[in-house]
Design an enzyme around this catalytic site. Structure first.
Site, PDB file in Angstrom:
ATOM      1  N   GLU A 299       0.828  -1.206   0.000  1.00 52.33           N
ATOM      2  CA  GLU A 299       0.000   0.000   0.000  1.00 52.33           C
ATOM      3  C   GLU A 299       0.865   1.261   0.000  1.00 52.33           C
ATOM      4  OE1 GLU A 299      -3.335   0.289  -0.249  1.00 52.33           O
ATOM      5  OE2 GLU A 299      -3.322  -1.880  -0.591  1.00 52.33           O
TER       6      GLU A 299
ATOM      7  N   TRP B 160       1.963   1.778  -3.469  1.00 54.58           N
ATOM      8  CA  TRP B 160       0.908   2.351  -4.321  1.00 54.58           C
ATOM      9  C   TRP B 160       0.889   3.869  -4.187  1.00 54.58           C
ATOM     10  CZ3 TRP B 160      -2.245   1.281  -8.223  1.00 54.58           C
ATOM     11  CH2 TRP B 160      -2.453  -0.041  -8.573  1.00 54.58           C
TER      12      TRP B 160
ATOM     13  N   TRP C  32     -21.810  11.304 -18.814  1.00 51.88           N
ATOM     14  CA  TRP C  32     -22.219  11.500 -17.421  1.00 51.88           C
ATOM     15  C   TRP C  32     -23.608  12.129 -17.341  1.00 51.88           C
ATOM     16  CZ3 TRP C  32     -19.053   8.684 -14.877  1.00 51.88           C
ATOM     17  CH2 TRP C  32     -17.688   8.661 -15.164  1.00 51.88           C
TER      18      TRP C  32
ATOM     19  N   TRP D 256     -16.441  11.763 -12.346  1.00 53.72           N
ATOM     20  CA  TRP D 256     -15.492  11.438 -11.283  1.00 53.72           C
ATOM     21  C   TRP D 256     -14.821  12.679 -10.708  1.00 53.72           C
ATOM     22  CZ3 TRP D 256     -10.242  12.583 -11.733  1.00 53.72           C
ATOM     23  CH2 TRP D 256      -9.785  12.912 -13.015  1.00 53.72           C
TER      24      TRP D 256
ATOM     25  N   TRP E 200      -9.281   7.872  -7.870  1.00 52.96           N
ATOM     26  CA  TRP E 200     -10.555   8.114  -8.549  1.00 52.96           C
ATOM     27  C   TRP E 200     -10.510   7.630  -9.996  1.00 52.96           C
ATOM     28  CZ3 TRP E 200     -15.433   9.413  -7.299  1.00 52.96           C
ATOM     29  CH2 TRP E 200     -15.666   9.788  -5.976  1.00 52.96           C
TER      30      TRP E 200
END
Length: 488
Positions: A281, A284, A312, A365, A388
């Site tokens: 993690e 990342w 959208w 988003w 996102w």
């Protein structure tokens, strides 16, 4: 020596033979421009500045950034106060200024006779523009990054940044990270008067000591169960170090080294898996920082420009229900209410609420990314936009169109007793598991008994999960079909 330097004499205590008197005069002065490195340990910019003379620590409160997040600004100021106290124990103090760094720093250089300005480089487009503006007026020495490894140091054979995590991980794993730098034992005093910092209550325990304590508590035990419990939203089993890493109160290199030591000292293979998963993690986070550096367009546009976004719906009223935690889906609403009240949200909850916004509600988003960035205490431009885009399917994900999280099933799995939902949604305090994750399935008489009448005490679901999931799949499949059509 310039006249300005003669005006400001900085005396630096040095080790002397016993019986010697007086301090050695340091005539070379540098500014340490503090950015996202609010710490004394493992600070390459501070270390480099000290190698060539005296240091004046400077932080500039840029009004362009202070309006982005009230809660994050409060945490920043609280950390500046603790940093100032730490500097004073070493003989120095923090110099605070308000304004544009490209205007403030040249004036400070003139006032102090500083030879150079030392600072960490950064990865966001705004920060890099800021560096360019400052460098036009002063001698700017960029040493160190908010990442463990300088992003320019990791590139593909074609000289580009990696866009696939596994490839990035393999390349990074082939490198040897240098040992963290120790904090200075003392610093030179200076005569520069600081502007005052506003009085604000800290939303989170501030300072290096608090960050280290949290890190050490985590690697002393919870890290070894991390792979099994990290997705449990109802338990406090994650490190919660991201706010400290975001502001550089804690060095990611120090976190990596200590976690690696914990992994190597693990008693068995299961414990080792936990530490390895947390290190993954941390990497990342590193990966997203490198992505933003190499692909600055990804701050607001798709990283993978070969992948189009769906059409959208962008219903502002629906968006408000998501923001306010009134969607009728308890896990979504609990997470959004926690975010609004505390500035924090569990990583699993972040994925679920983001998926719900993008896939089930078909809202842009960027709306969600901006809302998160405004409210998250650890709101980081690289990690926020990277995550996102991963959820939306326009980033690093190799399965961009298929992943749609079901908030009811996610709640049953990662908040099985409903404790997290009840903590943040008092309307559902009496509803037993498993109905607490789907209160509309309760018979009407039970809703009255538990005081959670759906549509009155708690909202009805804003969308049907199955229908909205199918609608999202249809939109994404239409994109793929259009991409396959040969151009005329």
């Amino acid at each position: 020596m310039p006249a300005a330097a003669r005006r400001l004499q900085i005396r630096y205590p040095v080790d002397e033979p016993e019986g010697a008197d007086g301090d050695e005069l340091v005539e070379t002065v540098n500014l340490w421009w503090i950015r996202r490195d609010l710490r004394l340990h493992d600070n390459p910019a501070l270390h480099a500045a000290l190698q060539s003379g005296g240091v004046i620590p400077v932080f500039i409160l840029d009004p362009r950034l202070l309006t982005l997040s009230r809660r994050r600004t409060s945490f920043l100021i609280a950390n500046l106060r603790t940093l100032d106290r730490a500097l004073r124990t070493l003989g120095s103090s923090l110099v605070v200024r308000h304004g544009d760094p490209s205007q403030i720093l040249p004036r400070l250089v003139e006032q102090t006779g500083a030879q150079a300005v030392y600072a960490h480089a950064d990865v966001s487009p705004f920060a890099r523009r800021q560096e360019s503006e400052v460098a036009r007026h002063v001698r700017l020495q960029l040493v160190g990054w908010p990442s463990m490894v300088p992003p320019p140091a990791i590139r593909t054979g074609r000289g580009r940044g990696y866009t696939v995590y596994r490839q990035f991980y393999q390349r990074l794993s082939s490198l040897t990270l240098p040992e963290p730098l120790p904090p200075p034992a003392r610093l030179p005093p200076h005569g520069v008067v600081s502007e005052p910092l506003p009085e604000v209550p800290p939303p989170w325990p501030p300072g290096e000591e608090a960050g280290f304590r949290r890190l050490k508590d985590f690697i002393a035990g919870p890290i070894f169960q991390y792979h099994r419990e990290r997705d449990r939203i109802d338990l406090e089993v994650t490190s919660r170090l991201s706010p400290y890493l975001r502001f550089g109160v804690l060095s990611p290199r120090v976190a990596f080294h200590l976690a690696r030591q914990a992994m190597d000292a693990a008693h068995n293979s299961e414990s080792r898996k936990g530490a390895a998963r947390w290190l993954d993690e941390l990497l990342w986070r590193e990966f997203f920082a490198h992505l933003l550096f190499h692909y600055p367009h990804s701050r607001r546009e798709p990283l993978r420009q070969d992948l189009q976004e769906p059409e959208w719906d962008n219903d502002e009223q629906i968006f408000r229900t998501w923001c306010e935690g009134q969607t009728g889906y308890p896990l979504i609403d609990a997470a959004m209410r926690e975010l609004r009240e505390t500035g924090w949200m569990h990583n699993r909850a972040r994925m679920v609420v983001a998926s719900f916004l993008v896939k089930n509600l078909l809202l842009d988003w960027r709306w969600g990314e901006q809302y998160f960035f405004e409210h998250l205490l650890d709101g980081d431009p690289a990690s926020n936009s990277g995550n996102w885009q991963w959820v939306t399917g326009i980033g690093t994900d190799r399965r961009p169109y298929l992943r749609i999280f079901n908030p009811v099933l996610q709640g049953l799995r990662f908040d099985p007793a409903g404790a997290y939902v009840r903590r943040w949604i008092p309307e559902l305090a009496r509803v037993p598991a498993p109905y607490v994750h789907a209160p509309w399935t309760l018979p009407r008489d039970d809703q009255i008994a538990y005081r959670c009448r759906v549509g009155r005490d708690y909202p009805r679901p804003v969308v049907d999960l199955a229908a909205s999931r199918q609608r999202a799949l249809d939109r994404y499949r239409a994109i793929r079909a259009a991409q396959r059509r040969p151009s005329r």
